[in-house]
Structure formats: structure tokens, C-alpha cells
Motif scaffolding. Structure first.
Motif, PDB file in Angstrom:
ATOM      1  N   GLY A 127      46.168  22.213 -41.103  1.00 59.56           N
ATOM      2  CA  GLY A 127      47.519  21.733 -41.332  1.00 59.56           C
ATOM      3  C   GLY A 127      47.594  20.253 -41.620  1.00 59.56           C
ATOM      4  O   GLY A 127      48.427  19.806 -42.407  1.00 59.56           O
ATOM      5  N   LYS A 128      46.722  19.464 -40.974  1.00 59.77           N
ATOM      6  CA  LYS A 128      46.759  18.012 -41.188  1.00 59.77           C
ATOM      7  C   LYS A 128      46.371  17.664 -42.618  1.00 59.77           C
ATOM      8  O   LYS A 128      47.007  16.839 -43.271  1.00 59.77           O
ATOM      9  N   LEU A 129      45.299  18.306 -43.124  1.00 58.53           N
ATOM     10  CA  LEU A 129      44.893  18.057 -44.503  1.00 58.53           C
ATOM     11  C   LEU A 129      45.983  18.512 -45.467  1.00 58.53           C
ATOM     12  O   LEU A 129      46.289  17.824 -46.449  1.00 58.53           O
ATOM     13  N   ALA A 130      46.594  19.664 -45.177  1.00 59.81           N
ATOM     14  CA  ALA A 130      47.665  20.153 -46.042  1.00 59.81           C
ATOM     15  C   ALA A 130      48.804  19.142 -46.115  1.00 59.81           C
ATOM     16  O   ALA A 130      49.318  18.846 -47.204  1.00 59.81           O
ATOM     17  N   ARG A 135      51.704  14.909 -49.042  1.00 60.27           N
ATOM     18  CA  ARG A 135      52.240  13.550 -49.082  1.00 60.27           C
ATOM     19  C   ARG A 135      51.760  12.828 -50.355  1.00 60.27           C
ATOM     20  O   ARG A 135      52.534  12.143 -51.032  1.00 60.27           O
ATOM     21  N   GLN A 136      50.475  13.011 -50.702  1.00 63.14           N
ATOM     22  CA  GLN A 136      49.952  12.402 -51.925  1.00 63.14           C
ATOM     23  C   GLN A 136      50.615  13.001 -53.168  1.00 63.14           C
ATOM     24  O   GLN A 136      50.902  12.286 -54.141  1.00 63.14           O
ATOM     25  N   ALA A 137      50.857  14.313 -53.126  1.00 61.49           N
ATOM     26  CA  ALA A 137      51.509  14.959 -54.271  1.00 61.49           C
ATOM     27  C   ALA A 137      52.906  14.402 -54.483  1.00 61.49           C
ATOM     28  O   ALA A 137      53.321  14.121 -55.611  1.00 61.49           O
ATOM     29  N   VAL A 138      53.651  14.234 -53.405  1.00 57.81           N
ATOM     30  CA  VAL A 138      55.018  13.703 -53.493  1.00 57.81           C
ATOM     31  C   VAL A 138      54.996  12.261 -53.980  1.00 57.81           C
ATOM     32  O   VAL A 138      55.883  11.823 -54.729  1.00 57.81           O
ATOM     33  N   GLN A 176      55.009  18.855 -42.421  1.00 57.76           N
ATOM     34  CA  GLN A 176      55.189  17.915 -41.316  1.00 57.76           C
ATOM     35  C   GLN A 176      55.769  18.610 -40.086  1.00 57.76           C
ATOM     36  O   GLN A 176      55.404  18.302 -38.939  1.00 57.76           O
ATOM     37  N   LEU A 177      56.651  19.574 -40.314  1.00 51.33           N
ATOM     38  CA  LEU A 177      57.225  20.313 -39.187  1.00 51.33           C
ATOM     39  C   LEU A 177      56.150  21.117 -38.464  1.00 51.33           C
ATOM     40  O   LEU A 177      56.173  21.233 -37.234  1.00 51.33           O
ATOM     41  N   ARG A 178      55.212  21.665 -39.233  1.00 53.50           N
ATOM     42  CA  ARG A 178      54.136  22.426 -38.587  1.00 53.50           C
ATOM     43  C   ARG A 178      53.268  21.526 -37.721  1.00 53.50           C
ATOM     44  O   ARG A 178      52.606  21.991 -36.792  1.00 53.50           O
ATOM     45  N   LEU A 179      53.282  20.203 -38.034  1.00 53.90           N
ATOM     46  CA  LEU A 179      52.515  19.253 -37.223  1.00 53.90           C
ATOM     47  C   LEU A 179      53.349  18.697 -36.065  1.00 53.90           C
ATOM     48  O   LEU A 179      52.879  17.853 -35.310  1.00 53.90           O
ATOM     49  N   GLY A 180      54.626  19.146 -35.970  1.00 54.25           N
ATOM     50  CA  GLY A 180      55.466  18.712 -34.860  1.00 54.25           C
ATOM     51  C   GLY A 180      56.148  17.381 -35.064  1.00 54.25           C
ATOM     52  O   GLY A 180      56.264  16.587 -34.118  1.00 54.25           O
ATOM     53  N   CYS A 181      56.603  17.100 -36.291  1.00 53.97           N
ATOM     54  CA  CYS A 181      57.250  15.816 -36.572  1.00 53.97           C
ATOM     55  C   CYS A 181      58.675  16.021 -37.090  1.00 53.97           C
ATOM     56  O   CYS A 181      59.017  15.592 -38.206  1.00 53.97           O
ATOM     57  N   GLU A 183      61.668  14.750 -36.244  1.00 57.73           N
ATOM     58  CA  GLU A 183      62.570  13.600 -36.394  1.00 57.73           C
ATOM     59  C   GLU A 183      62.276  12.843 -37.693  1.00 57.73           C
ATOM     60  O   GLU A 183      63.190  12.401 -38.392  1.00 57.73           O
ATOM     61  N   ALA A 184      60.971  12.688 -38.006  1.00 60.49           N
ATOM     62  CA  ALA A 184      60.621  11.991 -39.253  1.00 60.49           C
ATOM     63  C   ALA A 184      61.137  12.763 -40.462  1.00 60.49           C
ATOM     64  O   ALA A 184      61.618  12.183 -41.444  1.00 60.49           O
ATOM     65  N   VAL A 185      61.065  14.083 -40.384  1.00 63.55           N
ATOM     66  CA  VAL A 185      61.544  14.914 -41.494  1.00 63.55           C
ATOM     67  C   VAL A 185      63.052  14.769 -41.648  1.00 63.55           C
ATOM     68  O   VAL A 185      63.573  14.657 -42.764  1.00 63.55           O
ATOM     69  N   VAL A 186      63.770  14.765 -40.523  1.00 67.04           N
ATOM     70  CA  VAL A 186      65.232  14.612 -40.588  1.00 67.04           C
ATOM     71  C   VAL A 186      65.594  13.310 -41.282  1.00 67.04           C
ATOM     72  O   VAL A 186      66.469  13.264 -42.160  1.00 67.04           O
ATOM     73  N   GLU A 187      64.931  12.229 -40.891  1.00 64.61           N
ATOM     74  CA  GLU A 187      65.252  10.922 -41.465  1.00 64.61           C
ATOM     75  C   GLU A 187      65.005  10.900 -42.974  1.00 64.61           C
ATOM     76  O   GLU A 187      65.749  10.283 -43.727  1.00 64.61           O
ATOM     77  N   ARG A 188      63.928  11.587 -43.413  1.00 67.31           N
ATOM     78  CA  ARG A 188      63.595  11.559 -44.835  1.00 67.31           C
ATOM     79  C   ARG A 188      64.479  12.492 -45.658  1.00 67.31           C
ATOM     80  O   ARG A 188      64.824  12.192 -46.793  1.00 67.31           O
ATOM     81  N   LEU A 189      64.816  13.647 -45.086  1.00 65.80           N
ATOM     82  CA  LEU A 189      65.516  14.654 -45.878  1.00 65.80           C
ATOM     83  C   LEU A 189      67.034  14.514 -45.857  1.00 65.80           C
ATOM     84  O   LEU A 189      67.699  14.991 -46.778  1.00 65.80           O
ATOM     85  N   ARG A 190      67.587  13.873 -44.846  1.00 74.77           N
ATOM     86  CA  ARG A 190      69.050  13.817 -44.760  1.00 74.77           C
ATOM     87  C   ARG A 190      69.649  13.167 -46.016  1.00 74.77           C
ATOM     88  O   ARG A 190      70.583  13.731 -46.608  1.00 74.77           O
TER      89      ARG A 190
END
Length: 914
Positions: A127-130, A135-138, A176-181, A183-190
Motif C-alpha cells: 500500500g505504501k508504494l501504491a 502521488r507521483q502520478a498526480v 492514502q485512506l488505506r494508509l490511515g491518513c 485528515e490529510a485527505v479531507v484537507e486536500r479534497l474539500r
């Protein structure tokens, strides 16, 4: 969600179009020029037909005549060369252009590759490599792709890439959610969700992030916003996936009646193929099918890898289908006994879904209804492989939203597309770059890199057909000591289909083709066999009808549906080389009448087009055999289009007729093509083809044809720079014409000899032959011939500095050309007048003559003389001090010379020093 990396791909589509070279952006020129390179970069390594390029760049304002793309390609090549790049990266191939750029050097394709690698990492449990790869693709993307490029095509692509970017943002968030993050996802996607309220994938990822962070009520608010936005913009509900998520969150937020847990699902997918390569566009389109509730039809020719693609994609996305995966080979194209009735396929599915055998209904409608009932509370991925027709598929469709069905077939299954609104996805042959990648994955980069030219030959010999490449790779892998050169030699010297045998039915290319052939109706099977006689590369419906000797549209449509024939550009069709070889084997040697009709079809078409294109010739073909369909060509513009479209076919037919006992067709076709080839600057094959025509004429004992071909061969040698051979063949032609008492042709040959001696620098000898031609034409009162000889005489006077005499003769010639309606001769005479005025220092008058010559050249499709006249026009403009106009004329001339592969070194020097 990340910023672009400055060390990314040098070619940038995901923002304003850019090419970075040595750390700086290179100016790629005006907008239309940028559109041309953008079209090519969207499919690197894949040829884009000229007609497609014109349509995408110009849209409804497409120019009607000539290759409008060529000047832009030529200028782009110069820009690339000037920046230290390889101008050969833009290549003209098979009627189109392609960009020889590695996919990793274009940001869009680099991003897609990173995303694909991330999915593989996720499947492998990393999951970490994925997440890192996503992230690099984006990071390759900017908010607006192809920013600033005008036109409808750019707008459509921009919108499609916009949706792809949003989906990629959502996919990275899920990782990122699968890695347990959360809050970071919320901040980026909102903010992204706020800007794009109908982007279901983004809103769904944001809802999951909020839910994982304990804010279920806020997640439900975002769903309400999504539903309102989708309803307002599209008049519909959100897709099944986000609706399911909404129900799940409602269940978390307030007590609800418990629902029976979804039963453990079947997992019937075959093993994924190790080393799967390419197919990025097809994978993207399959990804779009998730949540769409429409079946997908993957169709393509035998051996193109439809099943491999479907299975690979299914493994990549199976985690998104908690109900499981169903797979069945319907046996539609295989041994006759392998065809699986839909009721048997349903029995297998029902048993896999846990239904006891005693409860499985007997009749097909009842089984289908039971299947739909069981799927109502499941979300499954269903692969229906190798379907024969739509009727075999329909009973196996879920009928309820949530599940995804992928059907593979050699038939296009148009009924399924029309009635069930299935998504059609064509699976084509590999590009050369994809073929190389496949061989590299199976044989190793070191072995492939050791013989790059041979690898390209292998790909072409296999027609870039995946199954053929797989068999070749298997043979090479089993013999590490065997050089790839040896395999290529075997494939290209007649062993072809014999070598492509993997020793079982599914890997024997000949057998795989036969499974499609045996499904054809008798009429379509006969047409397929006869198409093996057509030398390619493409043909029209009228050529097919001539082969068949009867109307062939229904049989041709059947072959297209079965992917044994593929539509090509502008109403043409094609078979890839391996299918043509297989069809030729089936045709055997007993179809001489069909070949005769085919040759008649092209000979009559070429003679008609030649006459309408104002070619000075008296060639009249013999009557066509019964059953031959002769093309109707309306006007000189259509005639030029016919000649351009069929030129490669005419070349192949001249060679074929010369070896197959059709000598009369060989020399007539050679003559019919000759003037067009000279006018268009297509000199590469002229000497060989005129020699073939000459041998054929001598074989038939037709002395007049022999003389005509001697003169044609002389002209071929002249155009390719062999002046001595040109002189000898022309003198021989003049002797034969004299023996035959053909004064007109003898005069034409003296006219030609004037050109030969002029090129050799023997000006007075050239003038003598021009005057001889003029005397003969005057004695015959041949006004068209007199006009041509007067122009030749005028040119020779100008060449020796007698400018007054040159203008006098050319003025008389121009009057006669106008009387007889010969635009070709008028263009040449305007050019001669321009040259005489230029040599005498009257640059203003010269410009007027050159501009009129250029106008006429554009009308008749003359390419070499157009470029030569533009070069002279530039010289006159510079002499008058107009440097800008001079550069414009020289640049266009150089573009045309580049297209014709003519060196034109003086023009490059003039442009450098301008």
C-alpha cells in the motif's frame, strides 16, 4: 494535491503544451502547429492518418486539397532540430504521421504508467508504494490540460483529461485512506469537491475520509450536495457506487434494520498474464465502465489479446467487487463443438453463486431470471469471454445496476451496442513501440536492445499481432543462442504462418484465424479468400466487388463485424499482413479471373484519373472483364485524391502483374502512374517500376509500348539524377518512335531530350532538340505540342542568356496553353517567364509570373515544381529587400522538399543566413 515535478517528462500536455529541452521551454510555434504535435503526443508511437489530423486541428474549417499537415510537420522538425532534438521523431508512415516518443517522455503517459504501477503494487499488498506512485502520478498534472489550445477537438480532450485528473485525485486519496491518513485527505479534497460538485469519485473519496475521521454527518452533507448538483446538471441520480456508500454511511449514522450479509463471492478469474504490456487507453476506458451499469464489448481481430486484456483489467479492479468475479468462455470462436449455450453458462454461474443444482430451473428464461434475482443484492465483475453473437450474451446480463459485465468477441456485437447501449471498445494491433515492449518483457531489454532494427522487422513481420509476437517470443526464449536476425529472416522469406505455431490450437496463428473464417457465410468466406489476392495496403468496396465479380457490400460488412477486415480512413478497408497471407493460402492459384478483374478495376481507375488530372497521355485501356466495377471519378480534384489514395496499391500491382503473367496490365499501370509520380515527387520506385513496365512491354511485343516505357524510364533516371542513363534511354525511345513513324511521340521525346541536355549543362544541344520538337509539332499543326515545345525553346533561350527570345517564345506558348486548357503547361510556362525575367533583373515582373505558376501548381497538385518555384520567388523577394516574404517562400518550399525527401541544401543555408 501535489505540484508538478520539474524533473518530469520533457513533453507536457497536462497544462499548456510544452517541450522542455536542457531546462528551458522550446517555442513550438503558432496554435495550429501546437495542435498537430498535441494530437501525435496523445498516441506516441502510433500513426495518426492525415485526414484525422486535419479534422482534429481544423475541424469544420478543414482545407479540402493537399496535405495541409505537411508544412506544420516540417516546421516542427526544424524547431526540434534547432533545439538539439531529433527531427526524425516526427515520421510519415502509411498515410499518417506519428511521434516516435517514448511514453515515459510525455507527462500524460508517464502519469498513466505510474498509476498502473500503483494498482499493481496495491494488488501485491504494498500500500505504501501504491500511494507513493499515485502521488507521483498526480504530480504530473496541472489544473487545465492543453491550456490555451483552440478548437473543438482540444476542448473535447481537455474535458476528458479533466475527468481523468479528478478520478486520479480520488484514487490517490483512496490509497492514502488505506494508509490511515483521513485528515490529510479531507484537507486536500474539500476544495476540489467544492470546485467540482458533480465529480462523484472525488466526493465519494471525501465522504470516506470524513467517515474514517468520525465525521459521518458531514460526509452525508457532501452526498446531499452531490445529489443536488447531479440532479440539477444531468437530471439523474448519482451512480451506484456512491449511492451504496451513502447507504453504508446512513447505517453508521443511525440505527437501521440489519441486512443479511453479502455472501462470500466466487473468484473465477483465470490467472493474470505475467509481463502484461501496453493497452493503456483500453484500460482507461474499462476503468470508466465501473459504476456505469452498461456492459462493455471488447472486440478485435483473432489473436489481438482481448481475453488477456479483460483478465488483466479484472485482476486490477477485483477488489472493487465484493460480490466476486464470474468468468466463462462462451467458445463462440473455436472448434464448433466448443460453443457454449447460454443456458449452460447460466448453470455454471448459478452454481458458483451457491444455488443448489435441484433449484436451478430447466428453461433458459427462468435461469436468466434467477440469475438476475441473485445479482440484485451483489456487486460482481462478470467476464463473458469469446462470445459468438449478441443472442448468446443477452441472457447472461444482470439487468440490475451495480455489477460490471465485460464481453470479448471477434464480432463487434453491434446489436448489443444498439439495444443494450453497451460500450464498444476496439482492441487494435500493437504499435511498433508496444510490440517492442512486449518482446522486451519476455526476452529482456539486453537482448532486444542488441538488435533494435531486427526487433522492428520482427514486429512488422508479425503484423504487430500480439499472439504472433507471443509465439515468436516463446521460440526466441527457448533458444537463447538464436539471434533474432535468424527469426526475422525466416518470417520475412516465406515461413510466416508456418513459423507462428506454438504447437497447440490456441497458439497456432493459422488455426486461430480458421476459427473466425469458419463462422462466415459462404459469400463472406469467398470474399475473404479473394482479398488475399489484393496486395494491400488498403482497398475500397468497389475493389472488393471487382474481386468478387458481384456486389460485395453485405459480405464486406460481415467481414468487418468479424474483425477479419478493418475499416481504414476515407471509406477504405485493410487486412493486416498475416490475415492477408492466410486468405491467400485459402485462395490458392485458381482465381485468375478474379485477379484479372482486380487489375482491370485499378487500370481503368488510373487511366480515368490520369486523364481528369490533365496528364498528357493517349493511354487507353482494353475493355474491362464482366463483373469489374469501375470507379466513378468526378473532376480533377477527385482524380488527384484517387491517385494519392491508391498509389501504394498501384505500385504493388505493377510488381504483381509483372510476375503473374499479366504483362499488358504491368506496362499500362506503369505508364498510368508515371506522370502522377513525377508530379508528386514520388521518385523512389520510379526506376524499378518503369523497368518492370519496359520488360512487360517487350514481352508482349508491343513496340509502341516499349518506346513509351523507354521514355518513362529515361524520365525516372532524370528525376533521380542519373543523366547519362536518361539520355541513353531517351535516344533509344526516339529511334523506336522514328521506326514506327510516330511523329508526335518522336517530337515529345525530342522535347524531353531538351530537358535532359539542359540538366547536363549542354544548353545549345538542349536548344537544338527543343527546336526539332517545335518543327515537328508545327508540321502536324498540333497546338498543344507546339505550346510545350515553345516553352521548352523559351527555357533554353533563357538558359543561354537570350532573355528577349525566351519571353517571345513563352508568350506564344502561354496563348496556346490557354486555348487548349492545359494548366500543367501554363504553370510550367509561367515558371519559365519568371526565370527569364529574374535572369534579366526584372524581379517585379518575375514575381508576378512565379505567383501565377504557384497558383496553378496548387490547383493541379504539382509538388516538386511548386517547391522549386517558391524557392525562386523567395530569391526575387530578397532581391527587392523583402526579407520577411523571402523567408516565408523559402520556408514553404523547404517544407515541401522535406516531405519529398529532397535535400534542398541551398534553402537551408538561405534560411540560416536570412
Amino acid at each position: 494535491m501535489g505540484s508538478r515535478s520539474g524533473d518530469g517528462a520533457p513533453w507536457r500536455l497536462l497544462g499548456p503544451l510544452r517541450w522542455r529541452r536542457d531546462g528551458a521551454d522550446v517555442d513550438l510555434g503558432p496554435a495550429k502547429q501546437q495542435c498537430v504535435i498535441a494530437v501525435l503526443l496523445l498516441t506516441p508511437g502510433r500513426s495518426v492518418p492525415v485526414a484525422t489530423l486535419v479534422d482534429r486541428v481544423w475541424g469544420e474549417d478543414s482545407p479540402r486539397a493537399g496535405n495541409a499537415v505537411a508544412p506544420y510537420i516540417a516546421r516542427l522538425r526544424r524547431i526540434i532540430a534547432g533545439a538539439g532534438g531529433d527531427p526524425g521523431m516526427l515520421r510519415f508512415v502509411s498515410g499518417g504521421y506519428r511521434a516516435e516518443v517514448a511514453a515515459g517522455d510525455v507527462d500524460l503517459h508517464r502519469s498513466r504508467r505510474l498509476a498502473s504501477a500503483a494498482r499493481e503494487a496495491h494488488q501485491a499488498g504494498d500500500g505504501k508504494l501504491a500511494a507513493d506512485l499515485l502521488r507521483q502520478a498526480v504530480a504530473e498534472w496541472e489544473p487545465v490540460a492543453l491550456a490555451g489550445l483552440p478548437g473543438d477537438w482540444a476542448a473535447r480532450v481537455r474535458e476528458a483529461l479533466h475527468r481523468e485528473r479528478l478520478d486520479l485525485l480520488a484514487e490517490e486519496a483512496e490509497a492514502q485512506l488505506r494508509l490511515g491518513c483521513p485528515e490529510a485527505v479531507v484537507e486536500r479534497l474539500r476544495p476540489v469537491a467544492a470546485d467540482h460538485p458533480t465529480a462523484e469519485s472525488v466526493v465519494a473519496a471525501l465522504m470516506r475520509a470524513l467517515s474514517d475521521g468520525g465525521r459521518v454527518a458531514e460526509a452525508l452533507e457532501w452526498y446531499a450536495r452531490l445529489r443536488a448538483a447531479v440532479g440539477e446538471e444531468f437530471g439523474s441520480e448519482p451512480g451506484a457506487a456512491v449511492r451504496d456508500l451513502h447507504v453504508e454511511l446512513l447505517r453508521r449514522n443511525e440505527p437501521m434494520p440489519a441486512r443479511a450479509p453479502e455472501p462470500a463471492g466466487p473468484a473465477q478469474l483465470p490467472a493474470d498474464v505475467a509481463g502484461f504490456t501496453a493497452r493503456e487507453e483500453e484500460l482507461r476506458r474499462l476503468d470508466e465502465a465501473i459504476g456505469d451499469d452498461r456492459p462493455v464489448v471488447l472486440s478485435g481481430t483473432a489473436g489481438v489479446g482481448k481475453t488477456t486484456l479483460a483478465v488483466h483489467w479484472a485482476h486490477r479492479v477485483r477488489h472493487r467487487f465484493p460480490g466476486g468475479q464470474l468468468f466463462v468462455n462462451l467458445g463462440g470462436f473455436g472448434p464448433a463443438q466448443s460453443v457454449l449455450p447460454p443456458e449452460e453458462a447460466l448453470r455454471g454461474f448459478l452454481e458458483a453463486l451457491g444455488l443448489p443444482s435441484r433449484r436451478i430451473p430447466r428453461e433458459l428464461p427462468a435461469r436468466s431470471a434467477m440469475f438476475r434475482t441473485l445479482l440484485a443484492r451483489r456487486r460482481l465483475l462478470i467476464i463473458l469471454d469469446n462470445a459468438r453473437d449478441a443472442d448468446q450474451v443477452r441472457p447472461l446480463l444482470p439487468g440490475v445496476p451495480g455489477s460490471v459485465v465485460v464481453v470479448t468477441s471477434r464480432d463487434r456485437l453491434l446489436s448489443l451496442v444498439a439495444i443494450e447501449t453497451a460500450r464498444p471498445v476496439e482492441v487494435g494491433l500493437f504499435t511498433p513501440a508496444e510490440a517492442r515492449a512486449m518482446l522486451a518483457r519476455r526476452l529482456g531489454d539486453e537482448r532486444v536492445d542488441a538488435e533494435p532494427a531486427v526487433v522492428r522487422r520482427l514486429g512488422a513481420a508479425c503484423a504487430h499481432l500480439p499472439i504472433a509476437l507471443a509465439v515468436v517470443a516463446a521460440r526466441a526464449a527457448g533458444r537463447p543462442d538464436l539471434r533474432l536476425t535468424a527469426l526475422a529472416e525466416q518470417l520475412t522469406t516465406g515461413a510466416g504462418l508456418d513459423l507462428l505455431d506454438g504447437h497447440d490450437a490456441s497458439s497456432n496463428v493459422r488455426v486461430v484465424f480458421s476459427w473466425s473464417y469458419r463462422q462466415l457465410t459462404p459469400g463472406a468466406a469467398r470474399l475473404f479468400r479473394l482479398l488475399g489476392l489484393h496486395p494491400g495496403p488498403s482497398f475500397t468496396a468497389t475493389a472488393a466487388a471487382s474481386l468478387a465479380g458481384c456486389p460485395a457490400s453485405r459480405a464486406l460488412d460481415e467481414l468487418v463485424r468479424a474483425h477479419l477486415v478493418a475499416p481504414a480512413a476515407a471509406g477504405r478497408y485493410r487486412l493486416h499482413d498475416l490475415l492477408r497471407a492466410y486468405a491467400a493460402e485459402l485462395a490458392g492459384t485458381g482465381e485468375r479471373d478474379a485477379l484479372h478483374r482486380l487489375l482491370d478495376h485499378y487500370l481503368h481507375g488510373a487511366c480515368t484519373a490520369m486523364r481528369l488530372n490533365h496528364t498528357p497521355s493517349t493511354l487507353t485501356p482494353p475493355p474491362a472483364r464482366p463483373g469489374t466495377v469501375v470507379d466513378e471519378i468526378a473532376g480533377d480534384g477527385a482524380a488527384l485524391e484517387w491517385l494519392i489514395a491508391n498509389d501504394a496499391v498501384l505500385i504493388a500491382l505493377i510488381r504483381l502483374a509483372g510476375t503473374a503473367g499479366f504483362e499488358g496490365h504491368a506496362w499500362r499501370l506503369a505508364r498510368a502512374r508515371d506522370h502522377f509520380a513525377v508530379r508528386q515527387g514520388r521518385w523512389g520506385d520510379l526506376v524499378e517500376l518503369d523497368r518492370t513496365g519496359l520488360r512487360a512491354a517487350r514481352h508482349t511485343g508491343d513496340r509502341a509500348a516499349e518506346a513509351q516505357l523507354l521514355r518513362s524510364l529515361a524520365r525516372a533516371h532524370l528525376m533521380t539524377g542519373d543523366h547519362d542513363e536518361a539520355r541513353e534511354h531517351a535516344l533509344a525511345a526516339a529511334r523506336v518512335f522514328r521506326e514506327l513513324g510516330d511523329q508526335e511521340s518522336e517530337a515529345q521525346t525530342h522535347h524531353f531530350l531538351a530537358d535532359v541536355f539542359d540538366r547536363m549543362g549542354e544548353r545549345r544541344e538542349a536548344l537544338r532538340h527543343a527546336r526539332t520538337a517545335l518543327r515537328v509539332y508545327q508540321a502536324m499543326d498540333d497546338r498543344a505540342g507546339m505550346a510545350r515545345a515553345l516553352n521548352a525553346t523559351g527555357w533554353c533561350h533563357a538558359a543561354v542568356g537570350e532573355h528577349g527570345l525566351a519571353v517571345e517564345h513563352c508568350a506564344r506558348a502561354l496563348t496556346l496553353f490557354r486555348e487548349v486548357g492545359d494548366r500543367d503547361g501554363a504553370a510550367a510556362t509561367q515558371g519559365t517567364l519568371g526565370y527569364a525575367r529574374e535572369q534579366s533583373g526584372d524581379f517585379g515582373a518575375a514575381i508576378g509570373h512565379y505567383e501565377e505558376a504557384i497558383r496553378l501548381c496548387r490547383e493541379i497538385g504539382e509538388r516538386f515544381f511548386l517547391a522549386d518555384t517558391l524557392a525562386h520567388l523567395g530569391d526575387c523577394r530578397r532581391a527587392l529587400g523583402d526579407g520577411h516574404a523571402a523567408r516565408a517562400a523559402w520556408s514553404e518550399a523547404l517544407d515541401i522538399f522535406d516531405e519529398l525527401d529532397h535535400p534542398a541544401p541551398n534553402l537551408r543555408a538561405k534560411l540560416r543566413n536570412a
